[in-house]
Design a protein around this motif. Structure first.
Motif, PDB file in Angstrom:
ATOM      1  N   PRO A 228      22.204  10.338  -3.306  1.00 27.01           N
ATOM      2  CA  PRO A 228      22.898  11.495  -3.666  1.00 27.01           C
ATOM      3  C   PRO A 228      22.437  11.776  -5.168  1.00 27.01           C
ATOM      4  N   ARG A 229      22.239  11.011  -5.910  1.00 30.96           N
ATOM      5  CA  ARG A 229      21.849  11.301  -7.519  1.00 30.96           C
ATOM      6  C   ARG A 229      20.534  12.306  -7.456  1.00 30.96           C
ATOM      7  N   PHE A 230      19.435  11.924  -6.487  1.00 29.81           N
ATOM      8  CA  PHE A 230      18.286  12.637  -6.428  1.00 29.81           C
ATOM      9  C   PHE A 230      18.704  14.094  -5.955  1.00 29.81           C
ATOM     10  N   ALA A 231      19.600  14.028  -5.041  1.00 28.52           N
ATOM     11  CA  ALA A 231      19.995  15.278  -4.119  1.00 28.52           C
ATOM     12  C   ALA A 231      20.658  16.172  -5.269  1.00 28.52           C
TER      13      ALA A 231
ATOM     14  N   GLU B 165       0.734  -1.284  -0.164  1.00 23.49           N
ATOM     15  CA  GLU B 165      -0.097  -0.070   0.102  1.00 23.49           C
ATOM     16  C   GLU B 165       0.704   1.288  -0.048  1.00 23.49           C
ATOM     17  N   ARG B 166       2.212   1.353   0.563  1.00 23.72           N
ATOM     18  CA  ARG B 166       3.012   2.062   0.697  1.00 23.72           C
ATOM     19  C   ARG B 166       4.086   2.210  -0.533  1.00 23.72           C
ATOM     20  N   TYR B 167       3.505   3.062  -1.682  1.00 23.78           N
ATOM     21  CA  TYR B 167       4.598   2.998  -2.790  1.00 23.78           C
ATOM     22  C   TYR B 167       4.622   4.631  -3.434  1.00 23.78           C
ATOM     23  N   ASN B 168       5.867   4.992  -3.471  1.00 28.67           N
ATOM     24  CA  ASN B 168       5.915   6.329  -3.798  1.00 28.67           C
ATOM     25  C   ASN B 168       6.699   6.217  -5.242  1.00 28.67           C
ATOM     26  N   VAL B 169       6.099   6.765  -6.243  1.00 27.36           N
ATOM     27  CA  VAL B 169       6.912   6.813  -7.525  1.00 27.36           C
ATOM     28  C   VAL B 169       8.255   7.286  -7.578  1.00 27.36           C
ATOM     29  N   LEU B 170       8.444   8.389  -6.946  1.00 29.32           N
ATOM     30  CA  LEU B 170       9.807   9.250  -7.112  1.00 29.32           C
ATOM     31  C   LEU B 170      10.716   8.319  -6.142  1.00 29.32           C
ATOM     32  N   GLU B 171      10.311   7.829  -5.072  1.00 30.05           N
ATOM     33  CA  GLU B 171      11.164   7.381  -4.142  1.00 30.05           C
ATOM     34  C   GLU B 171      11.610   5.848  -4.696  1.00 30.05           C
ATOM     35  N   GLU B 172      10.674   5.128  -5.229  1.00 30.98           N
ATOM     36  CA  GLU B 172      10.999   3.924  -5.713  1.00 30.98           C
ATOM     37  C   GLU B 172      12.023   4.077  -6.893  1.00 30.98           C
ATOM     38  N   PHE B 173      11.557   4.979  -7.638  1.00 36.27           N
ATOM     39  CA  PHE B 173      12.478   5.289  -8.882  1.00 36.27           C
ATOM     40  C   PHE B 173      14.205   5.680  -8.359  1.00 36.27           C
ATOM     41  N   PHE B 174      14.333   6.066  -7.307  1.00 36.40           N
ATOM     42  CA  PHE B 174      15.677   6.534  -7.027  1.00 36.40           C
ATOM     43  C   PHE B 174      16.222   5.535  -5.918  1.00 36.40           C
ATOM     44  N   THR B 175      15.361   4.633  -5.321  1.00 36.40           N
ATOM     45  CA  THR B 175      16.041   3.579  -4.083  1.00 36.40           C
ATOM     46  C   THR B 175      15.636   2.054  -4.538  1.00 36.40           C
ATOM     47  N   SER B 176      15.063   2.040  -5.533  1.00 39.56           N
ATOM     48  CA  SER B 176      14.620   0.413  -5.552  1.00 39.56           C
ATOM     49  C   SER B 176      15.309  -0.015  -6.872  1.00 39.56           C
ATOM     50  N   LYS B 177      15.964  -1.190  -6.439  1.00 42.18           N
ATOM     51  CA  LYS B 177      16.791  -1.915  -7.789  1.00 42.18           C
ATOM     52  C   LYS B 177      15.841  -2.410  -8.692  1.00 42.18           C
TER      53      LYS B 177
ATOM     54  N   ASP C 179       3.070  22.538   1.793  1.00 37.20           N
ATOM     55  CA  ASP C 179       2.963  21.175   2.144  1.00 37.20           C
ATOM     56  C   ASP C 179       4.287  20.675   2.999  1.00 37.20           C
ATOM     57  N   LYS C 180       4.067  20.704   4.195  1.00 35.51           N
ATOM     58  CA  LYS C 180       5.291  20.438   4.971  1.00 35.51           C
ATOM     59  C   LYS C 180       5.794  19.002   4.843  1.00 35.51           C
ATOM     60  N   GLU C 181       4.834  18.122   4.647  1.00 36.84           N
ATOM     61  CA  GLU C 181       5.198  16.519   4.503  1.00 36.84           C
ATOM     62  C   GLU C 181       5.836  16.329   3.217  1.00 36.84           C
ATOM     63  N   LEU C 182       5.402  16.855   2.039  1.00 34.38           N
ATOM     64  CA  LEU C 182       6.131  16.897   0.904  1.00 34.38           C
ATOM     65  C   LEU C 182       7.720  17.429   1.002  1.00 34.38           C
ATOM     66  N   GLN C 183       7.858  18.747   1.783  1.00 31.91           N
ATOM     67  CA  GLN C 183       9.005  18.919   2.056  1.00 31.91           C
ATOM     68  C   GLN C 183       9.941  17.909   2.640  1.00 31.91           C
ATOM     69  N   ALA C 184       9.456  17.401   3.657  1.00 27.99           N
ATOM     70  CA  ALA C 184      10.017  16.424   4.497  1.00 27.99           C
ATOM     71  C   ALA C 184      10.539  15.109   3.656  1.00 27.99           C
ATOM     72  N   MET C 185       9.418  14.719   2.737  1.00 28.83           N
ATOM     73  CA  MET C 185       9.666  13.463   1.931  1.00 28.83           C
ATOM     74  C   MET C 185      11.142  13.992   0.965  1.00 28.83           C
ATOM     75  N   VAL C 186      10.985  15.457   0.278  1.00 33.83           N
ATOM     76  CA  VAL C 186      12.240  15.645  -0.551  1.00 33.83           C
ATOM     77  C   VAL C 186      13.506  15.669   0.279  1.00 33.83           C
ATOM     78  N   GLU C 187      13.491  15.988   1.383  1.00 30.74           N
ATOM     79  CA  GLU C 187      14.718  15.997   2.099  1.00 30.74           C
ATOM     80  C   GLU C 187      15.280  14.648   2.597  1.00 30.74           C
ATOM     81  N   ALA C 188      14.103  13.830   3.077  1.00 26.91           N
ATOM     82  CA  ALA C 188      14.353  12.412   3.475  1.00 26.91           C
ATOM     83  C   ALA C 188      15.147  11.766   2.083  1.00 26.91           C
ATOM     84  N   LEU C 189      14.540  11.960   0.950  1.00 26.85           N
ATOM     85  CA  LEU C 189      14.907  11.165  -0.280  1.00 26.85           C
ATOM     86  C   LEU C 189      16.488  11.961  -0.838  1.00 26.85           C
TER      87      LEU C 189
END
Length: 270
Positions: free
Chosen positions: A190-193, A133-145, A175-185
């Motif tokens: 490093p490539r996303f950053a 149920e927890r699937y984020n397109v951006l996070e998966e793109f940069f962290t999932s092999k 949206d503070k949650e969105l900002q926190a998500m970006v900072e965490a990713l």
């Protein structure tokens, strides 16, 4: 003017003294409560004012007891930015299932403004490896092999993925949650950053999508995005096969697979 006539003085803490020639609040009262000059408020009401700030309009909306839709409508009339800083409501996921299922066998999913997948059809689950149920397109793109393996041109398209997300995120700067998500990713990838700091933006409505899956040949799509209302800030993404590439036949083969939670995509294909 119409709204001003509907607000009794007592509703905003003013004494309701005697009969009035017209119902509701006077211009002077709205101006006083909103903290603006009477002449300036009169010009705003008459449509004669130029360069009215969003803050002033929000103050007037507060005095006139406008809801969010009415407040944003007021901003639209004045030509001022009128986005919901954070979506107000989100429909239940099961109520959205028919929207994506109707596109089968083409992959389709609905995501929120943070790119969290709210609902997906089986084709999208198989193609993108959506297993929880927890699937984020951006996070998966940069962290999932697994996701990285699904994109043969991963390195080439990574900048456009970030630019598309930044364009979307710019509509929800509060949206503070969105900002926190970006900072965490950024701390995880490093490539996303690196790409995020480039501050590129790109239209996210449609574009080519080239993927692969261990059970099929290469898959060529046109990715198309369809927005729901701004208030809920959901977007449906549909992958339409490019004619003549064999993608339609490949999708039919994929439709016989099922997504098993926790199972590796290569193992499942085998």
């Amino acid at each position: 003017m119409a709204r001003r006539a509907q607000v009794p003085p007592s509703r905003v803490g003013l004494p309701d003294a005697g009969k009035r020639r017209t119902p509701g609040l006077r211009r002077e009262e709205v101006a006083l409560l909103a903290g603006v000059g009477v002449s300036w408020y009169t010009w705003i009401e008459q449509g004669r004012a130029e360069n009215v700030s969003g803050e002033v309009l929000d103050s007037i909306a507060r005095v006139l007891m406008l809801n969010d839709n009415q407040r944003l409508y007021l901003r639209h009339l004045a030509g001022v930015q009128a986005n919901y800083p954070v979506p107000m409501t989100t429909p239940k996921a099961e109520n959205l299932q028919p929207f994506v299922d109707n596109w089968s066998p083409n992959p389709a999913y609905i995501a929120d403004h943070r790119w969290n997948v709210v609902i997906a059809n089986e084709a999208a689950r198989i193609l993108l490896g959506i297993r929880s149920e927890r699937y984020n397109v951006l996070e998966e793109f940069f962290t999932s092999k697994h996701v990285r393996a699904a994109y043969p041109a991963w390195e080439q398209i990574a900048p456009s993925v970030v630019a598309r997300f930044r364009s979307r995120a710019a509509q929800h700067t509060g949206d503070k949650e969105l900002q926190a998500m970006v900072e965490a990713l950024a701390s995880t990838s490093p490539r996303f950053a690196e790409l995020w700091e480039q501050r590129d933006v790109m239209e996210d409505s449609c574009g080519p999508e080239y993927l692969t899956h261990p059970a099929t040949d290469d898959l060529h799509f046109t990715r198309t995005a369809l927005d729901f209302t701004q208030r809920i800030a959901l977007r449906m993404t549909v992958y339409l096969p490019v004619p003549g590439t064999g993608t339609e036949a490949a999708l039919r083969r994929l439709s016989h697979l099922t997504v098993t939670p926790g199972l590796d995509v290569m193992e499942e294909a085998r």
